[in-house]
Design a protein around this motif. Structure first.
Motif, short mmCIF file in Angstrom:
data_model
loop_
_atom_site.label_atom_id
_atom_site.label_comp_id
_atom_site.label_asym_id
_atom_site.label_seq_id
_atom_site.Cartn_x
_atom_site.Cartn_y
_atom_site.Cartn_z
N VAL A 91 2.35 14.30 11.15
CA VAL A 91 1.21 13.72 10.45
C VAL A 91 0.99 12.32 11.00
O VAL A 91 1.93 11.53 11.12
CB VAL A 91 1.46 13.66 8.93
CG1 VAL A 91 0.33 12.92 8.22
CG2 VAL A 91 1.60 15.07 8.36
N ARG A 92 -0.25 12.01 11.35
CA ARG A 92 -0.57 10.71 11.94
C ARG A 92 -1.32 9.85 10.92
O ARG A 92 -2.17 10.33 10.18
CB ARG A 92 -1.43 10.90 13.18
CG ARG A 92 -1.57 9.66 14.04
CD ARG A 92 -2.29 10.00 15.33
NE ARG A 92 -2.33 8.86 16.24
CZ ARG A 92 -2.91 8.88 17.43
NH1 ARG A 92 -3.47 9.99 17.88
NH2 ARG A 92 -2.91 7.80 18.20
N TRP A 111 0.86 -1.18 0.00
CA TRP A 111 0.00 0.00 0.00
C TRP A 111 0.89 1.23 0.00
O TRP A 111 2.07 1.16 0.33
CB TRP A 111 -0.98 0.04 1.18
CG TRP A 111 -0.34 -0.12 2.54
CD1 TRP A 111 -0.20 -1.27 3.25
CD2 TRP A 111 0.26 0.91 3.34
NE1 TRP A 111 0.44 -1.04 4.43
CE2 TRP A 111 0.73 0.30 4.52
CE3 TRP A 111 0.43 2.27 3.18
CZ2 TRP A 111 1.38 1.01 5.52
CZ3 TRP A 111 1.07 3.00 4.18
CH2 TRP A 111 1.52 2.35 5.34
N SER A 112 0.34 2.37 -0.39
CA SER A 112 1.11 3.60 -0.52
C SER A 112 0.26 4.77 -0.07
O SER A 112 -0.92 4.86 -0.42
CB SER A 112 1.55 3.80 -1.98
OG SER A 112 2.34 4.96 -2.12
N LEU A 113 0.88 5.66 0.73
CA LEU A 113 0.14 6.79 1.29
C LEU A 113 0.93 8.08 1.05
O LEU A 113 1.96 8.31 1.69
CB LEU A 113 -0.08 6.60 2.79
CG LEU A 113 -0.76 7.75 3.54
CD1 LEU A 113 -2.19 7.94 3.04
CD2 LEU A 113 -0.75 7.48 5.04
N ALA A 121 -4.18 1.88 6.09
CA ALA A 121 -5.42 2.65 6.05
C ALA A 121 -5.28 3.81 5.07
O ALA A 121 -4.16 4.26 4.79
CB ALA A 121 -5.78 3.17 7.43
N GLY A 122 -6.36 4.32 4.58
CA GLY A 122 -6.30 5.41 3.62
C GLY A 122 -6.40 6.75 4.29
O GLY A 122 -7.39 7.05 4.95
N ILE A 148 1.37 5.22 12.94
CA ILE A 148 2.50 5.93 12.36
C ILE A 148 2.42 7.41 12.72
O ILE A 148 1.35 8.02 12.61
CB ILE A 148 2.52 5.79 10.82
CG1 ILE A 148 2.60 4.32 10.41
CG2 ILE A 148 3.67 6.58 10.21
CD1 ILE A 148 2.32 4.10 8.93
N LEU A 149 3.55 7.97 13.11
CA LEU A 149 3.69 9.42 13.25
C LEU A 149 4.85 9.82 12.35
O LEU A 149 5.99 9.37 12.55
CB LEU A 149 3.96 9.81 14.70
CG LEU A 149 3.87 11.31 15.02
CD1 LEU A 149 2.44 11.81 14.84
CD2 LEU A 149 4.36 11.60 16.44
N ALA A 150 4.58 10.65 11.35
CA ALA A 150 5.59 11.09 10.40
C ALA A 150 5.90 12.56 10.62
O ALA A 150 5.00 13.36 10.91
CB ALA A 150 5.12 10.86 8.97
#
Length: 628
Positions: free
Chosen positions: A150-151, A92-94, A156-157, A111-113
Motif C-alpha cells: 500500500v502506497r 495525523w493518522s491513516l 496526506a489523506g 511510504i510503502l506499507a
C-alpha cells in the motif's frame, strides 16, 4: 542474585527487550514492551539517555529520512501515524485496513506499507496466530487473505493499493522510485513462503517483472540506491543464507560465496553494503563491496537482536551501527559500535535488574562427533562443581534454527537457565539442520529428519555422560516446535530418558501437511516432496511420526500446547496425547487458551515452568522440587 529456578524464570519473564531498532543519522528509535503494548523510545548516538515518546501502543517506528519526523503503527488492524517525538502528539493518522507488518519510508515522506489482510495466518516467527478479523462467520476462499503493498504519503489523506495480481508479498524494499523489489508467492498462506519468487513491481500498475525463483527461500530483498542492482538472501527456512546479487539491466544473477549464514544486509551507498548474521553459536558482521568482496568481517561471542529474532544492524552514520546486543554475561540492551569491527557498548539499562542472574552457572562450548563422522557443536549450562548432574537436553526448533550465545536462551519457555539453576546440566545441541555452520550443514537434515539429527543429539548426551559430569540414570529431553517433534520422536526410539516435555510439537507429519499454516511448503522442503497422496509418501511420513509409534514409548511425557497455534495445530497435541495414553504411557496434556506457537502470557509461562520442573522432579530427574 538467586539460585531459585522459579524466581529466576520470573525475572527472565520481566525482561524488557528492545526491538525494531531503526536509525536516521544520529537519531535512533525503537519499540520497548510495556504492559500489554509497547512504547516507542528515541535515543541520540551523541549521548544521553533513551527518552520514551509519551503514549503507548505503537510499533514499527520509522524516521522520515533527514527530517527528524517519526512514524509508527498503532492498532491491531493498523493505522500509520506521525508522532511528535517530544510530546507524543499524534499529528495525523491513516487507517489501512489490515495489519501493518512493515513500513518503508523514503525521502519526502513517501511510504510503502506491507499490509496483511484480516484473518491472515502469521508464520511461526510471529507466534503462529491469525491477524485479527471481526467478520462472522469466517469464510476462506483460495487466493484471498493476501499480504499487499500500500502506497501513501506522510500527512496526506488516503492510501493506494499497489496492483500485484493474485500475489502475496512477504518482504519488499523500495528507494522511493517507481518500482519496488518484492519476495512474493502465489499461495497466500505461510506455506507459500517456501515457494517464493523475486519480482520487480511497477507501483503505478505497470508490469510485474519476474527476476528469479529458487527451490530455497528468499528474504531481505534490497535495492541499490540508484535502482540498478539488487541483493537478496537465499537459504533454508530463511533463518540465514547466502547473498544473491542481481544486475537489473542485464538480468545476470551471481551468488556471492564470501559469506554465509547472513540474516540481514543493506546498501550503504552504490558501492558498498553492510551485512550481519550467525557464526557458529555467535554472530558476524561487516562490510562488502558491490562485487561481493569482503572488505571487513568480524565475529563475536554473543547475539544481536532484530526482526524475527535474527541478527540485524541499523547503520547510524560516522561508521557506527546500532543494534540490540547481548552475551552470556550481559542481558539485551540497545548498543552502539563500529560497523567495520564490531564491539558494542550498551546505551540503555532496561534490564539491569537481571545482572547476576546467571551467577553460579558455568557455560561451555562443546563439539562432538556424530556416528557418521560429522562434527556437531552446542552449548552447555551447568552448575559449578564436578557433579554428577542430572542431564536435560533441550532441542531447538526449525530445524533450521540454533542455540546462540545469548544471556538466557529463550526457546522452550526460557527454561535453559532456570534448569541449570535447578542443578541440571543443560545440553543445547545444534545438530545438522541448524544454522551457523553454513548452508551445507543446514541442508544435511533434508530427507533424514528424525534420524541423522537425533543421532547428533544423542551423541552429545553421550559425550556429557562419558565425561562423568552427567548422571546416565537421570536424563530428560524437551523442546519446542521441531524440537518438540524430535523430543516426541526420541522417546519412540530410546528408553534412556526418564522424562520428556513436548512443547508445540508435531506428532503426525501426514496430518501436519493438511492442517498446518505452513503445510505443503515446509514439509515439501524438508521431506523431499514425500507426498501423502501416494502410498510411498504416506509410508515415509508415518514411519517418522511419533503418533504411529506410541506403543514403543516408556518415557513419561508432558505435552504443552497453545490452543490458537496455527503452525503446529492443537490437534497435533491432542492426537499425540490420545495415542500415548492409549498405549499406557504416563502422560499429560496442558492446553493454553489464547496462545499460539509459543507462550507469551506471564501466567501461562509460569504455569508451564512449574509443570516442567514438577514433571522432571516427579520422574526422578531433578530432586527436591528442582534443587540439588
Amino acid at each position: 542474585m538467586t539460585a531459585d529456578p522459579r524466581a529466576a524464570h520470573t525475572l527472565l519473564s520481566s525482561a524488557r527487550i528492545p526491538w525494531d531498532v531503526v536509525a536516521d543519522g544520529g537519531r535512533i528509535a525503537f519499540a520497548l514492551p510495556s504492559g500489554d503494548g509497547s512504547v516507542i523510545h528515541v535515543l541520540d548516538t551523541a549521548g544521553g539517555a533513551a527518552r520514551p515518546v509519551p503514549g503507548s501502543g505503537h510499533v514499527l517506528p520509522r524516521w522520515i529520512p533527514g527530517t527528524g519526523r517519526l512514524l509508527a503503527v498503532a492498532g491491531t488492524l493498523g493505522r500509520i501515524e506521525e508522532l511528535d517525538p517530544a510530546t507524543g502528539e499524534i499529528l495525523w493518522s491513516l487507517p489501512v485496513g489490515g495489519a501493518v507488518e512493515d513500513l518503508i519510508v523514503a525521502a519526502g515522506g513517501e511510504i510503502l506499507a506491507r499490509v496483511a489482510d484480516p484473518g491472515s495466518d502469521r508464520d511461526g516467527m510471529h507466534l503462529g496466530l491469525r491477524v485479527a478479523d471481526t467478520a462472522e462467520p469466517r469464510v476462506d476462499v483460495p487466493g484471498e487473505r493476501l499480504r499487499r503493498l500500500v502506497r501513501a504519503r506522510a500527512g496526506a489523506g488516503g492510501a493506494t493499493a499497489v496492483p500485484l495480481g493474485p500475489r502475496t508479498v512477504w518482504e519488499a524494499d523500495w528507494t522511493g522510485g517507481d518500482h519496488a523489489l518484492a519476495v512474493v508467492s502465489a499461495d497466500p498462506s505461510p506455506g507459500g513462503y517456501y515457494r517464493p519468487s523475486l519480482v520487480l513491481a511497477d507501483l503505478g500498475g505497470g508490469p510485474v517483472f519476474h527476476l528469479l525463483s529458487t527451490p530455497w527461500q528468499l528474504a531481505r530483498p534490497r535495492l541499490s540506491p540508484d535502482g540498478s542492482r539488487a541483493v537478496v538472501l537465499e537459504g533454508l527456512s530463511i533463518v540465514s543464507g547466502r547473498i544473491l546479487h542481481l544486475d537489473l539491466s542485464s538480468g545476470e544473477t551471481t551468488r556471492w560465496e564470501g559469506v554465509d549464514d547472513v540474516t540481514d544486509l543493506g546498501w550503504l551507498d552504490d558501492g558498498t553494503l553492510w551485512f550481519t548474521g550467525w557464526s557458529g553459536t555467535g554472530v558476524q558482521g561487516g562490510v562488502l563491496a558491490a562485487d561481493g568482496t569482503v572488505l571487513h568481517r568480524w565475529t563475536a561471542r554473543g547475539a544481536l537482536g532484530g526482526r524475527d529474532g535474527q541478527p540485524s544492524l541499523a547503520p547510524c552514520g560516522d561508521g557506527l551501527t546500532v543494534t540490540v546486543w547481548e552475551d552470556p554475561g550481559s542481558p539485551p540492551e540497545v548498543a552502539v559500535g563500529p560497523l567495520a569491527t564490531g564491539g558494542f557498548t550498551a546505551r540503555t539499562s532496561f534490564n539491569a535488574h537481571l545482572a547476576g542472574l546467571a551467577d553460579g552457572v558455568v557455560r561451555e562450548d562443546l563439539a562432538w562427533t556424530s556416528p557418521d563422522g560429522r562434527t556437531i557443536e552446542g552449548l552447555l549450562l551447568r552448575p559449578e562443581g564436578d557433579g554428577p548432574f542430572p542431564l536435560v537436553v533441550l532441542v531447538h526448533g526449525g530445524p533450521t534454527w540454533l542455540w546462540a550465545q545469548s544471556f538466557a536462551p529463550a526457546e522452550s519457555n526460557q527454561m535453559a537457565l532456570p534448569l541449570a539453576l535447578a542443578g541440571a546440566a543443560v545440553l543445547l545441541p545444534n545438530p545438522r539442520g541448524s544454522s551457523g555452520r553454513g548452508q551445507e550443514h543446514a541442508r544435511a537434515v533434508i530427507g533424514g529428519f528424525g534420524e541423522d539429527d537425533l543421532a547428533d543429539v544423542l551423541a552429545g548426551a553421550d559425550l556429557l555422560i562419558g565425561r562423568a559430569g552427567a548422571d546416565p540414570d537421570r536424563q530428560a529431553i524437551g523442546g519446542l516446535s521441531y524440537g518438540g517433534y524430535l523430543t516426541a520422536w526420541a522417546v519412540t526410539r530410546t528408553g534412556r530418558f526418564r522424562a520428556a516435555v513436548v512443547m508445540s510439537g508435531v506428532g503426525d507429519w501426514i496430518g501436519f501437511r493438511a492442517a498446518s499454516a505452513i503445510g505443503g511448503g515446509y514439509d515439501a522442503v524438508y521431506h523431499r516432496d514425500a507426498d501423502p497422496a501416494t502410498p510411498q509418501g504416506r509410508e515415509f511420513l508415518a514411519a517418522r511420526s511419533p503418533l504411529h509409534h506410541a506403543a514403543k514409548v516408556t518415557t513419561p511425557t508432558l505435552i504443552l500446547h497453545g490452543e490458537q497455534d496455527r503452525i503446529t495445530t492443537v490437534g497435533e497435541a491432542e492426537r499425540l496425547y490420545r495415542a500415548f495414553a492409549a498405549a499406557g504411557v504416563t502422560t499429560s496434556l496442558v492446553t493454553y487458551p489464547r496462545e499460539g506457537h509459543e507462550l507469551v502470557e506471564p501466567g501461562h509461562c509460569a504455569d508451564a515452568r512449574d509443570r516442567t520442573i514438577g514433571w522432571l522432579t516427579r520422574h526422578g530427574v531433578l530432586t527436591s522440587g528442582g534443587t540439588t
